[in-house]
Design a protein around this motif. Structure first.
Motif, PDB file in Angstrom:
ATOM      1  N   PRO A  39       0.804  -1.224   0.000  1.00  0.00           N
ATOM      2  CA  PRO A  39       0.000   0.000   0.000  1.00  0.00           C
ATOM      3  C   PRO A  39       0.837   1.275   0.000  1.00  0.00           C
ATOM      4  CG  PRO A  39       0.105  -0.873   2.209  1.00  0.00           C
ATOM      5  CD  PRO A  39       0.838  -1.849   1.327  1.00  0.00           C
ATOM      6  N   TYR A  40       0.328   2.274  -0.701  1.00  0.00           N
ATOM      7  CA  TYR A  40       0.936   3.604  -0.764  1.00  0.00           C
ATOM      8  C   TYR A  40      -0.155   4.655  -0.625  1.00  0.00           C
ATOM      9  CZ  TYR A  40       5.114   1.330  -2.561  1.00  0.00           C
ATOM     10  OH  TYR A  40       6.227   0.550  -2.690  1.00  0.00           O
ATOM     11  N   VAL A  41       0.244   5.836  -0.179  1.00  0.00           N
ATOM     12  CA  VAL A  41      -0.675   6.961  -0.078  1.00  0.00           C
ATOM     13  C   VAL A  41      -0.094   8.119  -0.894  1.00  0.00           C
ATOM     14  CG1 VAL A  41       0.316   7.795   2.104  1.00  0.00           C
ATOM     15  CG2 VAL A  41      -2.015   8.421   1.492  1.00  0.00           C
ATOM     16  N   LEU A  42      -0.945   8.783  -1.665  1.00  0.00           N
ATOM     17  CA  LEU A  42      -0.530   9.912  -2.494  1.00  0.00           C
ATOM     18  C   LEU A  42      -0.224  11.117  -1.617  1.00  0.00           C
ATOM     19  CD1 LEU A  42      -0.281  10.890  -5.516  1.00  0.00           C
ATOM     20  CD2 LEU A  42      -2.582  11.828  -5.196  1.00  0.00           C
ATOM     21  N   VAL A  43       0.978  11.686  -1.779  1.00  0.00           N
ATOM     22  CA  VAL A  43       1.365  12.869  -1.013  1.00  0.00           C
ATOM     23  C   VAL A  43       1.657  14.070  -1.911  1.00  0.00           C
ATOM     24  CG1 VAL A  43       2.214  11.549   0.955  1.00  0.00           C
ATOM     25  CG2 VAL A  43       3.797  12.169  -0.882  1.00  0.00           C
ATOM     26  N   GLY A  44       1.762  13.835  -3.220  1.00  0.00           N
ATOM     27  CA  GLY A  44       2.020  14.936  -4.127  1.00  0.00           C
ATOM     28  C   GLY A  44       1.516  14.636  -5.521  1.00  0.00           C
ATOM     29  N   ILE A  45       1.024  15.675  -6.171  1.00  0.00           N
ATOM     30  CA  ILE A  45       0.597  15.569  -7.565  1.00  0.00           C
ATOM     31  C   ILE A  45       1.149  16.795  -8.276  1.00  0.00           C
ATOM     32  CG2 ILE A  45      -1.669  16.554  -7.051  1.00  0.00           C
ATOM     33  CD1 ILE A  45      -2.788  14.736  -9.286  1.00  0.00           C
ATOM     34  N   GLY A  46       2.039  16.568  -9.223  1.00  0.00           N
ATOM     35  CA  GLY A  46       2.772  17.673  -9.827  1.00  0.00           C
ATOM     36  C   GLY A  46       3.578  18.369  -8.745  1.00  0.00           C
ATOM     37  N   LYS A  76       5.845   8.575 -12.942  1.00  0.00           N
ATOM     38  CA  LYS A  76       6.254   9.700 -13.782  1.00  0.00           C
ATOM     39  C   LYS A  76       5.424   9.779 -15.052  1.00  0.00           C
ATOM     40  CE  LYS A  76      10.924   9.271 -12.051  1.00  0.00           C
ATOM     41  NZ  LYS A  76      12.331   9.097 -12.355  1.00  0.00           N
ATOM     42  N   GLY A  77       5.280  10.992 -15.521  1.00  0.00           N
ATOM     43  CA  GLY A  77       4.567  11.284 -16.743  1.00  0.00           C
ATOM     44  C   GLY A  77       4.525  12.785 -16.893  1.00  0.00           C
ATOM     45  N   PRO A  78       3.614  13.317 -17.694  1.00  0.00           N
ATOM     46  CA  PRO A  78       3.498  14.769 -17.794  1.00  0.00           C
ATOM     47  C   PRO A  78       3.277  15.421 -16.422  1.00  0.00           C
ATOM     48  CG  PRO A  78       2.214  13.720 -19.519  1.00  0.00           C
ATOM     49  CD  PRO A  78       2.696  12.629 -18.605  1.00  0.00           C
ATOM     50  N   THR A  79       2.544  14.722 -15.542  1.00  0.00           N
ATOM     51  CA  THR A  79       2.348  15.165 -14.164  1.00  0.00           C
ATOM     52  C   THR A  79       2.821  14.037 -13.251  1.00  0.00           C
ATOM     53  OG1 THR A  79       0.401  16.457 -14.798  1.00  0.00           O
ATOM     54  CG2 THR A  79       0.659  15.954 -12.458  1.00  0.00           C
ATOM     55  N   TYR A  80       3.802  14.321 -12.398  1.00  0.00           N
ATOM     56  CA  TYR A  80       4.338  13.310 -11.480  1.00  0.00           C
ATOM     57  C   TYR A  80       3.382  13.063 -10.322  1.00  0.00           C
ATOM     58  CZ  TYR A  80       9.049  13.151 -13.489  1.00  0.00           C
ATOM     59  OH  TYR A  80      10.128  12.954 -14.313  1.00  0.00           O
ATOM     60  N   LEU A  81       3.307  11.809  -9.888  1.00  0.00           N
ATOM     61  CA  LEU A  81       2.541  11.413  -8.716  1.00  0.00           C
ATOM     62  C   LEU A  81       3.538  10.893  -7.685  1.00  0.00           C
ATOM     63  CD1 LEU A  81      -0.310   9.508 -10.565  1.00  0.00           C
ATOM     64  CD2 LEU A  81      -0.452  11.780  -9.533  1.00  0.00           C
ATOM     65  N   THR A  82       3.495  11.428  -6.472  1.00  0.00           N
ATOM     66  CA  THR A  82       4.444  11.054  -5.436  1.00  0.00           C
ATOM     67  C   THR A  82       3.691  10.378  -4.293  1.00  0.00           C
ATOM     68  OG1 THR A  82       5.742  13.002  -6.019  1.00  0.00           O
ATOM     69  CG2 THR A  82       6.284  11.917  -3.946  1.00  0.00           C
ATOM     70  N   TYR A  83       4.199   9.221  -3.877  1.00  0.00           N
ATOM     71  CA  TYR A  83       3.564   8.412  -2.845  1.00  0.00           C
ATOM     72  C   TYR A  83       4.553   8.080  -1.733  1.00  0.00           C
ATOM     73  CZ  TYR A  83       0.342   7.147  -6.687  1.00  0.00           C
ATOM     74  OH  TYR A  83      -0.527   7.162  -7.744  1.00  0.00           O
ATOM     75  N   GLU A  84       4.017   7.838  -0.556  1.00  0.00           N
ATOM     76  CA  GLU A  84       4.772   7.287   0.563  1.00  0.00           C
ATOM     77  C   GLU A  84       4.112   5.968   0.928  1.00  0.00           C
ATOM     78  OE1 GLU A  84       4.552  10.189   3.677  1.00  0.00           O
ATOM     79  OE2 GLU A  84       6.115  11.430   2.772  1.00  0.00           O
TER      80      GLU A  84
END
Length: 139
Positions: free
Chosen positions: A36-43, A125-133
């Motif tokens: 499991p991961y949780v989204l902490v950043g979008i772009g 990664k892509g045009p908009t990065y998604l960052t997870y912890e």
């Protein structure tokens, strides 16, 4: 400060950081840990609500829950590449801030073409990065 409290503090800090690492084995043929991961950043924006979760399966597939809808997709590329199959999701109504976040998230996820895991952080990664912890989404 004496040496014993300093050493104790260093050990505690190390154990605390180790707890952040996912304990699941990586996707076969990669260094991407499953689990499991949780989204902490979008772009360049943070996601303070922590209300978007994703789980990476042993076969590299993904599933999770955004603010309003659940989703899943197969993933056919070998990391560091990333290629989702058709993104399946429920169709619950989702308005306001939650709806805007969810729409932006699904657009970024659908356009993604790379994945890395470094320093305890998963990045799609892509045009908009998604960052997870590592961790679970907030209910």
């Amino acid at each position: 400060m004496t040496r014993i409290p300093m050493i104790s503090a260093a050990i505690a800090a190390t154990l605390g950081l180790a707890a952040c690492e996912p304990a699941s084995p990586p996707v076969p043929g990669s260094t991407i840990p499953t689990g499991p991961y949780v989204l902490v950043g979008i772009g360049s924006d943070t996601v303070p609500q922590r209300n978007v979760g994703m789980t990476i399966g042993a076969d590299g597939s993904i599933s999770g829950r955004a603010p309003c809808n659940t989703y899943s997709a197969s993933q056919s590329a070998e990391p560091p590449a990333f290629a989702l199959g058709s993104l399946t999701r429920t169709e619950m109504a989702c308005g306001g801030l939650a709806g805007r976040l969810e729409s932006r998230y699904f657009q970024a996820l659908s356009a993604a073409n790379g994945i890395t895991f470094e320093g305890g952080v998963l990045t799609i990664k892509g045009p908009t990065y998604l960052t997870y912890e590592p961790g679970y989404r907030k209910e």
